[in-house]
Scaffold this motif. Structure first.
Motif, short mmCIF file in Angstrom:
data_model
loop_
_atom_site.label_atom_id
_atom_site.label_comp_id
_atom_site.label_asym_id
_atom_site.label_seq_id
_atom_site.Cartn_x
_atom_site.Cartn_y
_atom_site.Cartn_z
N PHE A 6 -17.82 -22.75 23.33
CA PHE A 6 -17.88 -24.20 23.26
C PHE A 6 -17.85 -24.75 24.69
O PHE A 6 -17.08 -24.28 25.53
CB PHE A 6 -16.68 -24.76 22.49
CG PHE A 6 -16.60 -24.28 21.07
CD1 PHE A 6 -17.56 -24.66 20.14
CD2 PHE A 6 -15.58 -23.45 20.66
CE1 PHE A 6 -17.50 -24.22 18.82
CE2 PHE A 6 -15.50 -23.01 19.34
CZ PHE A 6 -16.46 -23.39 18.43
N VAL A 7 -18.66 -25.77 24.93
CA VAL A 7 -18.73 -26.39 26.26
C VAL A 7 -17.85 -27.63 26.27
O VAL A 7 -17.88 -28.44 25.33
CB VAL A 7 -20.19 -26.76 26.60
CG1 VAL A 7 -20.25 -27.51 27.93
CG2 VAL A 7 -21.06 -25.51 26.65
N THR A 8 -17.05 -27.77 27.31
CA THR A 8 -16.18 -28.92 27.47
C THR A 8 -16.61 -29.73 28.69
O THR A 8 -17.21 -29.20 29.62
CB THR A 8 -14.70 -28.50 27.63
OG1 THR A 8 -13.89 -29.68 27.71
CG2 THR A 8 -14.48 -27.64 28.87
N THR A 9 -16.27 -31.02 28.66
CA THR A 9 -16.48 -31.86 29.84
C THR A 9 -15.17 -32.01 30.61
O THR A 9 -15.15 -32.57 31.70
CB THR A 9 -17.01 -33.25 29.45
OG1 THR A 9 -16.11 -33.84 28.50
CG2 THR A 9 -18.40 -33.14 28.83
N ASN A 10 -14.07 -31.52 30.03
CA ASN A 10 -12.77 -31.56 30.71
C ASN A 10 -12.73 -30.55 31.85
O ASN A 10 -13.39 -29.51 31.78
CB ASN A 10 -11.63 -31.19 29.75
CG ASN A 10 -11.45 -32.20 28.66
OD1 ASN A 10 -12.04 -32.05 27.59
ND2 ASN A 10 -10.64 -33.21 28.89
N ALA A 11 -11.91 -30.84 32.83
CA ALA A 11 -11.64 -29.84 33.87
C ALA A 11 -10.94 -28.67 33.18
O ALA A 11 -10.10 -28.88 32.29
CB ALA A 11 -10.75 -30.43 34.95
N LEU A 12 -11.26 -27.44 33.57
CA LEU A 12 -10.63 -26.29 32.93
C LEU A 12 -9.12 -26.25 33.17
O LEU A 12 -8.38 -25.73 32.34
CB LEU A 12 -11.29 -24.99 33.36
CG LEU A 12 -12.66 -24.73 32.73
CD1 LEU A 12 -13.19 -23.37 33.14
CD2 LEU A 12 -12.64 -24.85 31.23
N SER A 13 -8.66 -26.85 34.26
CA SER A 13 -7.21 -26.92 34.48
C SER A 13 -6.54 -27.75 33.39
O SER A 13 -5.45 -27.43 32.94
CB SER A 13 -6.91 -27.48 35.87
OG SER A 13 -7.45 -28.79 36.00
N GLU A 14 -7.20 -28.81 32.93
CA GLU A 14 -6.68 -29.63 31.83
C GLU A 14 -6.67 -28.83 30.53
O GLU A 14 -5.73 -28.92 29.74
CB GLU A 14 -7.54 -30.88 31.63
CG GLU A 14 -7.46 -31.89 32.74
CD GLU A 14 -8.45 -33.04 32.55
OE1 GLU A 14 -9.06 -33.16 31.46
OE2 GLU A 14 -8.62 -33.81 33.51
N VAL A 15 -7.73 -28.05 30.31
CA VAL A 15 -7.82 -27.22 29.11
C VAL A 15 -6.68 -26.19 29.12
O VAL A 15 -5.99 -26.01 28.11
CB VAL A 15 -9.19 -26.52 29.01
CG1 VAL A 15 -9.23 -25.54 27.85
CG2 VAL A 15 -10.31 -27.55 28.89
N GLN A 16 -6.48 -25.54 30.27
CA GLN A 16 -5.39 -24.57 30.39
C GLN A 16 -4.05 -25.21 30.08
O GLN A 16 -3.22 -24.64 29.37
CB GLN A 16 -5.36 -23.97 31.80
CG GLN A 16 -6.45 -22.97 32.06
CD GLN A 16 -6.42 -22.50 33.51
OE1 GLN A 16 -6.61 -23.29 34.43
NE2 GLN A 16 -6.18 -21.22 33.70
#
Length: 131
Positions: free
Chosen positions: A74-84
């Motif tokens: 899945f592609v996100t527009t969030n920064a990966l740090s936020e996802v983590q």
């Protein structure tokens, strides 16, 4: 020749539909959907993940439908740090990442986790183009 335009939906075979809906809604921010016949799914963007219980398969179905056999990105527009941060706050184990990969449209950075059925879920963000 056939011209395929896009993916409309995917079907995941799951052990527990309620548990799957809860995960995809609360952890990945997808929207629960109920279809006629009480069939359940989650949607995001223009796509849908239909969730079929292994104990109540809907025909026709895959040859070997079993929970935990999917590998989805899945592609996100969030920064990966936020996802983590979000994953850790919800006690979701990150299997791997962030790591560099190649998506269908170029370089991506990805995190890997598993849903409650053990499906491998990749959350990716397309890398910013270099100037």
């Amino acid at each position: 020749m056939i011209n395929i335009d896009r993916v409309d939906h995917l079907v995941l075979t799951v052990a527990d539909v309620d548990r799957a809906v809860q995960f995809y809604e609360q952890i990945l921010g997808m929207t629960p959907v109920t279809f006629p016949g009480e069939r359940r799914a989650v949607s995001f963007g223009g796509q849908t993940l239909k969730l079929h219980a292994a104990s109540e398969l809907v025909e026709p179905t895959a040859t070997h439908p079993v929970p935990g056999s999917a590998n989805l990105c899945f592609v996100t527009t969030n920064a990966l740090s936020e996802v983590q941060e979000h994953l850790r706050a919800n006690e979701v184990w990150i299997e791997e990442g962030p790591v560099s990969r190649i998506g269908s449209q170029g370089p991506i950075t990805s995190l890997y986790l598993r849903d409650p059925d053990g499906n491998l879920i990749e959350i990716a963000r397309y890398d910013e183009p270099e100037e």
